[in-house]
Design an enzyme around this catalytic site. Structure first.
Site, short mmCIF file in Angstrom:
data_model
loop_
_atom_site.label_atom_id
_atom_site.label_comp_id
_atom_site.label_asym_id
_atom_site.label_seq_id
_atom_site.Cartn_x
_atom_site.Cartn_y
_atom_site.Cartn_z
N GLU A 177 19.55 58.78 73.50
CA GLU A 177 18.89 57.93 71.94
C GLU A 177 20.44 57.08 71.26
O GLU A 177 21.20 57.35 70.41
CB GLU A 177 18.93 58.36 71.07
CG GLU A 177 18.75 57.60 69.39
CD GLU A 177 17.58 58.18 68.67
OE1 GLU A 177 16.98 57.45 67.36
OE2 GLU A 177 17.60 58.98 68.80
N LYS A 214 15.60 56.55 74.25
CA LYS A 214 15.14 55.91 72.58
C LYS A 214 15.62 54.60 72.56
O LYS A 214 17.13 55.46 72.08
CB LYS A 214 14.92 57.08 71.89
CG LYS A 214 14.66 56.78 70.42
CD LYS A 214 14.38 58.07 69.51
CE LYS A 214 13.84 57.23 68.33
NZ LYS A 214 13.05 58.44 67.26
#
Length: 296
Positions: A177, A214
């Protein structure tokens, strides 16, 4: 170890991932939005008790099942606790058919070269071993990109993938992420640099491994289409990043094949003051809206 059923759900499930991983730094704000003021608790222990009550209420709501919520990211203290008398990760998978992930990072370093890298993760190998023993499917670690600095973005992504290698070696699936701030003045340019850096790192992922990503909802629809279809990527999920739920869902629906992994947008409109009927109705409507935007 991830089971074939869990892998299939993550690869192909028609739903989204709930982010229930607010950490010590973000918990007071999450509780305040839930209607619990800071003077309602006097210690970190009391604070974490209250946030666990909120998470338990969400995870045990009738609509919170693998039919639309295919996964959930947990804070470490949530993994160590119980929901409905069962270990949290076990409850999620065995009772709700929701695949459990664990937030493994220890926060962010100071900003440099337009990014905030991850702080060194203390006792990472021990944390991963505990996660595996608890039936956790994968991990999540969040770093931040504040602007279009090519060297900073490459360093950010490289650090994420090296940690991902350790997670893969431990037998789990990492969610990588590198969040682009929605307030970045050159957000679209930063997203172009981020895509290039991720594609370069994916070239080094062995053919028998997959990671998840993400990412912030991009300025250009389908900007990450090449990642959605990449053979080394199990799934691309999106964070709400500070966008209100309506805007986050609008942006998400324009990015085909990307599914939600919302935190604040998931809990928006929920309140500690709601009775069970009102709370369960509110979370059901939220789940339906985020699910609809995730299956485009």
């Amino acid at each position: 170890m991830p089971t074939p059923e869990q892998i299939a759900q993550m690869q192909n499930g028609a739903g989204f991932i709930a982010a229930l991983d607010q950490s010590g730094g973000s918990t007071p704000k999450a509780l305040k939005l839930y209607g619990v003021a800071e003077d309602a608790y006097r210690s970190d222990d009391e604070m974490f008790d209250l946030i666990h009550q909120m998470r338990t209420r969400i995870a045990s709501a009738p609509a919170f099942t693998g039919k639309k919520v295919i996964g959930a990211i947990l804070f470490e203290k949530t993994m160590d606790r119980e929901i409905a008398g069962r270990p949290s990760a076990q409850y999620l998978w065995e009772d709700r058919n929701v695949v459990p992930f664990l937030k493994i990072d220890d926060g962010l370093d100071e900003a440099k070269d337009g990014v905030q890298l991850l702080k060194p993760i203390k006792t990472l190998s021990d944390k991963l071993a505990r996660a595996k023993a608890n039936g956790i499917f994968g991990s999540k670690a969040r770093s931040v990109i504040g602007g279009a600095d090519g060297s900073g973005i490459k360093a950010n992504v490289a650090q994420q993938f090296r940690i991902g290698d350790e997670v893969l070696d431990a037998g789990m699936v990492p969610i990588i992420e590198p969040e682009v701030s929605i307030n970045a003045p050159d957000k679209a340019e930063a997203e172009a640099m981020l895509l290039d850096a991720i594609l370069a790192e994916l070239e080094n992922v062995p053919a028998d491994r997959q990671i998840m990503l993400k990412l912030t909802l991009p300025e250009a629809p389908d900007h990450y289409a090449s990642l959605v279809s990449h053979p080394r990527v199990m799934r691309v999920v999106a964070l709400s990043g500070g966008y209100a739920r309506e805007e986050a869902n609008r942006r998400l629906a324009a990015n085909h094949g990307v599914i939600a992994s919302f935190s604040r947008a998931l809990t928006e409109g929920l309140s500690a003051e709601q009775d069970d009927a009102a709370f369960n109705g509110a979370i059901e409507r939220t789940i339906d809206e985020i699910h609809a935007a995730s299956i485009t």
